[in-house]
Design a protein around this motif. Structure first.
Motif, PDB file in Angstrom:
ATOM      1  N   MET A   1     -10.561   5.018 -17.937  1.00  0.00           N
ATOM      2  CA  MET A   1      -9.292   4.280 -17.947  1.00  0.00           C
ATOM      3  C   MET A   1      -8.219   5.008 -17.161  1.00  0.00           C
ATOM      4  O   MET A   1      -7.475   4.414 -16.405  1.00  0.00           O
ATOM      5  N   GLU A   2      -8.168   6.392 -17.279  1.00  0.00           N
ATOM      6  CA  GLU A   2      -7.095   7.096 -16.588  1.00  0.00           C
ATOM      7  C   GLU A   2      -7.220   6.977 -15.087  1.00  0.00           C
ATOM      8  O   GLU A   2      -6.249   6.767 -14.374  1.00  0.00           O
ATOM      9  N   THR A   3      -8.455   7.092 -14.571  1.00  0.00           N
ATOM     10  CA  THR A   3      -8.656   6.959 -13.125  1.00  0.00           C
ATOM     11  C   THR A   3      -8.310   5.539 -12.696  1.00  0.00           C
ATOM     12  O   THR A   3      -7.703   5.310 -11.651  1.00  0.00           O
ATOM     13  N   ASP A   4      -8.694   4.588 -13.553  1.00  0.00           N
ATOM     14  CA  ASP A   4      -8.398   3.185 -13.312  1.00  0.00           C
ATOM     15  C   ASP A   4      -6.894   2.970 -13.176  1.00  0.00           C
ATOM     16  O   ASP A   4      -6.441   2.290 -12.263  1.00  0.00           O
ATOM     17  N   LEU A   5      -6.130   3.564 -14.087  1.00  0.00           N
ATOM     18  CA  LEU A   5      -4.685   3.384 -14.096  1.00  0.00           C
ATOM     19  C   LEU A   5      -4.069   3.968 -12.834  1.00  0.00           C
ATOM     20  O   LEU A   5      -3.240   3.326 -12.176  1.00  0.00           O
ATOM     21  N   VAL A   6      -4.466   5.179 -12.473  1.00  0.00           N
ATOM     22  CA  VAL A   6      -3.942   5.817 -11.263  1.00  0.00           C
ATOM     23  C   VAL A   6      -4.273   4.969 -10.035  1.00  0.00           C
ATOM     24  O   VAL A   6      -3.423   4.735  -9.167  1.00  0.00           O
ATOM     25  N   ALA A   7      -5.499   4.484  -9.978  1.00  0.00           N
ATOM     26  CA  ALA A   7      -5.921   3.666  -8.833  1.00  0.00           C
ATOM     27  C   ALA A   7      -5.141   2.354  -8.781  1.00  0.00           C
ATOM     28  O   ALA A   7      -4.753   1.891  -7.702  1.00  0.00           O
ATOM     29  N   ARG A   8      -4.916   1.748  -9.935  1.00  0.00           N
ATOM     30  CA  ARG A   8      -4.163   0.482  -9.975  1.00  0.00           C
ATOM     31  C   ARG A   8      -2.733   0.688  -9.488  1.00  0.00           C
ATOM     32  O   ARG A   8      -2.203  -0.120  -8.709  1.00  0.00           O
ATOM     33  N   VAL A   9      -2.105   1.770  -9.938  1.00  0.00           N
ATOM     34  CA  VAL A   9      -0.733   2.047  -9.523  1.00  0.00           C
ATOM     35  C   VAL A   9      -0.685   2.352  -8.026  1.00  0.00           C
ATOM     36  O   VAL A   9       0.187   1.844  -7.302  1.00  0.00           O
ATOM     37  N   GLU A  10      -1.632   3.148  -7.555  1.00  0.00           N
ATOM     38  CA  GLU A  10      -1.662   3.492  -6.129  1.00  0.00           C
ATOM     39  C   GLU A  10      -1.845   2.232  -5.274  1.00  0.00           C
ATOM     40  O   GLU A  10      -1.170   2.056  -4.252  1.00  0.00           O
ATOM     41  N   ARG A  11      -2.747   1.361  -5.706  1.00  0.00           N
ATOM     42  CA  ARG A  11      -2.990   0.130  -4.956  1.00  0.00           C
ATOM     43  C   ARG A  11      -1.735  -0.740  -4.923  1.00  0.00           C
ATOM     44  O   ARG A  11      -1.384  -1.313  -3.880  1.00  0.00           O
ATOM     45  N   ARG A  12      -1.050  -0.820  -6.045  1.00  0.00           N
ATOM     46  CA  ARG A  12       0.166  -1.637  -6.108  1.00  0.00           C
ATOM     47  C   ARG A  12       1.252  -1.054  -5.206  1.00  0.00           C
ATOM     48  O   ARG A  12       1.978  -1.783  -4.532  1.00  0.00           O
ATOM     49  N   ILE A  13       1.392   0.265  -5.207  1.00  0.00           N
ATOM     50  CA  ILE A  13       2.386   0.921  -4.349  1.00  0.00           C
ATOM     51  C   ILE A  13       2.103   0.615  -2.883  1.00  0.00           C
ATOM     52  O   ILE A  13       3.012   0.318  -2.103  1.00  0.00           O
ATOM     53  N   GLU A  14       0.833   0.655  -2.517  1.00  0.00           N
ATOM     54  CA  GLU A  14       0.464   0.403  -1.122  1.00  0.00           C
ATOM     55  C   GLU A  14       0.633  -1.072  -0.755  1.00  0.00           C
ATOM     56  O   GLU A  14       1.159  -1.400   0.305  1.00  0.00           O
ATOM     57  N   GLU A  15       0.207  -1.972  -1.654  1.00  0.00           N
ATOM     58  CA  GLU A  15       0.291  -3.410  -1.360  1.00  0.00           C
ATOM     59  C   GLU A  15       1.739  -3.880  -1.237  1.00  0.00           C
ATOM     60  O   GLU A  15       2.073  -4.682  -0.352  1.00  0.00           O
ATOM     61  N   GLU A  16       2.591  -3.397  -2.133  1.00  0.00           N
ATOM     62  CA  GLU A  16       3.981  -3.857  -2.152  1.00  0.00           C
ATOM     63  C   GLU A  16       4.920  -2.924  -1.393  1.00  0.00           C
ATOM     64  O   GLU A  16       6.138  -3.115  -1.403  1.00  0.00           O
ATOM     65  N   LYS A  17       4.320  -1.872  -0.771  1.00  0.00           N
ATOM     66  CA  LYS A  17       5.119  -0.902   0.002  1.00  0.00           C
ATOM     67  C   LYS A  17       6.271  -0.336  -0.841  1.00  0.00           C
ATOM     68  O   LYS A  17       7.432  -0.296  -0.399  1.00  0.00           O
TER      69      LYS A  17
END
Length: 475
Positions: A1-17
């Motif tokens: 779950m922790e890796t999942d959360l970090v990856a989800r946040v990173e993806r959102r940061i990149e997608e929404e700049k």
């Protein structure tokens, strides 16, 4: 779950700049699980994106030793990660008394002020806030309960420009349960804010009482509210873009004036009419927080009504709207009053006075009805005349140079201008207050102010003319 959360946040940061490589990011850390987890996640991502992380904490001094302990905890947390940390100590209770704000509003204002100071100090491009998906759902519910339009249903934005930096919310798609689980799996310590359990705060009552109750009807209520936010964000963006196009097409904008043709405005869909009014008011006076629906509707009705030709509406102490035939002008200064004159038609019993946002109501009555009527009315706003002692037609007009009144109870006549000055009447009102004049030119009544000694009702009076000035309130 922790890796999942970090990856989800990173993806959102990149997608929404939400952040660019090499940014300096100020992370607002209260010490609670949300902000501590946000700091932890951004710290883990910092090397890969060359971010410089700065920790900022505000001690609001609401909770005495508990507030001080949170500040110490955040300072130690930042030191353990070898991150710079700025602690702001603000006497919010004193500021509440000074600014007459409620506790949460005062704390928010001072907190954001401090965060911007830290961002400027470190040359930061972003300020990261730890609002999450449950916060967003609560915000939506609060706005629905208090009353809101489509713009309010957008909720908190993931990114918003404020001053020279961008406020970002990387956790806005993450739910509280995932954040708490992340802290548990990483054994991340955090503080518990006792004020989060106080039901004196509206948001707390929503979170602690209303949301659990409503979940009995829809377990996925937070998801539903957040989906509504997504839908309304897209539709709001579209309508904002369309409103901008309309503004550029039909509005002439100067520093303190916005002008447009009424026919162009009347052709717009009502949704665009309301948004255009808001946009114009925002252009003329930024930081407008009192654009409530009733006020917008009052302005819109003034602009679309066919039967009016000329009228002035004061929206508030800063904005005036002047409608003259086919033209409408929004301006930040009081318009010069223009002379007016209206003949009082005997076939009617009401006369609109758009120049002073009022109307005159009048009626004829026999002497037998006069005494009862006169005893129950406000004589400051009413006048009773012997109808057979006035020369028709009667006229209601603005003051003219040299006007004189023979006041009841005084010998001789007096300049109307001098009477206004003696009464300390504001100059803007002097030019619009109506005078009742008969065909011979005698001033019978300064509406709502003074009457003359002419056409008094007496025992020989047969017909009485009753007149009353009714002011329309601004909304």
């Amino acid at each position: 779950m922790e890796t999942d959360l970090v990856a989800r946040v990173e993806r959102r940061i990149e997608e929404e700049k939400l952040a660019d490589a090499g940014d300096v990011i100020v992370v607002a850390v209260s010490g609670g699980p949300d902000s501590v987890a946000l700091l932890h996640v951004l710290f883990r991502l910092a090397d890969a994106h060359q971010w410089t992380i700065v920790v900022a904490h505000v001690n609001h001094q609401f909770r005495g030793k508990e507030s001080d302990a949170e500040a110490d905890f955040v300072a130690e947390l930042a030191a353990g990660l070898a991150l710079p940390c700025e602690i702001g100590v603000i006497d919010v209770p004193a500021y509440i008394e000074e600014a007459s704000l409620n506790g949460q509003a005062a704390a928010r204002e001072k907190r954001y002020e401090f965060l911007h100071q830290v961002a400027e100090q470190y040359g930061a491009q972003r300020i990261a806030l730890a609002h999450h998906a449950d916060d967003q759902a609560e915000t939506m519910l609060m706005r629905i309960l208090r009353g809101t339009g489509p713009s309010g249903l957008v909720g908190m934005p993931e990114r918003r420009r404020e001053k020279k930096v961008e406020l970002i919310r990387p956790f806005l798609r993450i739910y509280k349960s995932d954040i708490v689980n992340y802290c548990a799996q990483h054994e991340i310590a955090y503080c518990k804010d006792s004020s989060n359990e106080l039901r004196k705060y509206f948001r707390n009552r929503i979170r602690l009482d209303l949301m659990p109750m409503l979940k009995q009807y829809n377990e996925q209520l937070p998801d539903s509210l957040n989906r509504l936010t997504d839908v309304m964000q897209a539709e709001n963006d579209y309508l904002d873009a369309e409103t901008d196009k309309v503004f550029r097409r039909i509005v002439t904008f100067q520093s303190n004036i916005c002008r447009l043709n009424r026919s162009d405005f009347a052709e717009l869909h009502v949704a665009l009419q309301r948004r255009l009014i808001k946009l114009i008011l925002n252009c003329l006076c930024l930081e407008r927080e009192r654009l409530v629906f009733t006020r917008i509707e009052r302005v819109r009705e003034l602009m679309v009504k066919d039967q009016m030709s000329n009228q002035v509406l004061q929206v508030d102490e800063q904005i005036y709207i002047v409608r003259e035939y086919g033209s409408i002008q929004f301006q930040t200064y009081a318009p010069d009053p223009k002379p007016y004159a209206y003949e009082i038609r005997l076939a009617s019993n009401e006369l609109d006075l758009p120049d002073m946002n009022a109307k005159l109501i009048y009626s004829w009555m026999p002497l037998s009805s006069y005494k009862q009527a006169a005893s129950s009315l406000d004589h400051n706003g009413d006048v009773f005349l012997d109808a057979d002692q006035v020369e028709l037609p009667l006229c209601l007009r603005s003051r003219r140079s040299g006007d004189r009144l023979e006041p009841l109870g005084l010998n001789g006549s007096k300049k109307v201008k001098d009477m206004f000055i003696d009464a300390k009447m504001p100059p803007t009102r002097r030019e619009v207050i109506p005078l009742l004049v008969d065909a011979s030119g005698r001033i019978l009544w300064i509406a709502g102010f003074r009457r003359s000694k002419h056409a008094l009702v007496g025992p020989d009076t047969e017909r009485v003319l009753h007149m009353k000035l009714v002011l329309q309130e601004h909304t």
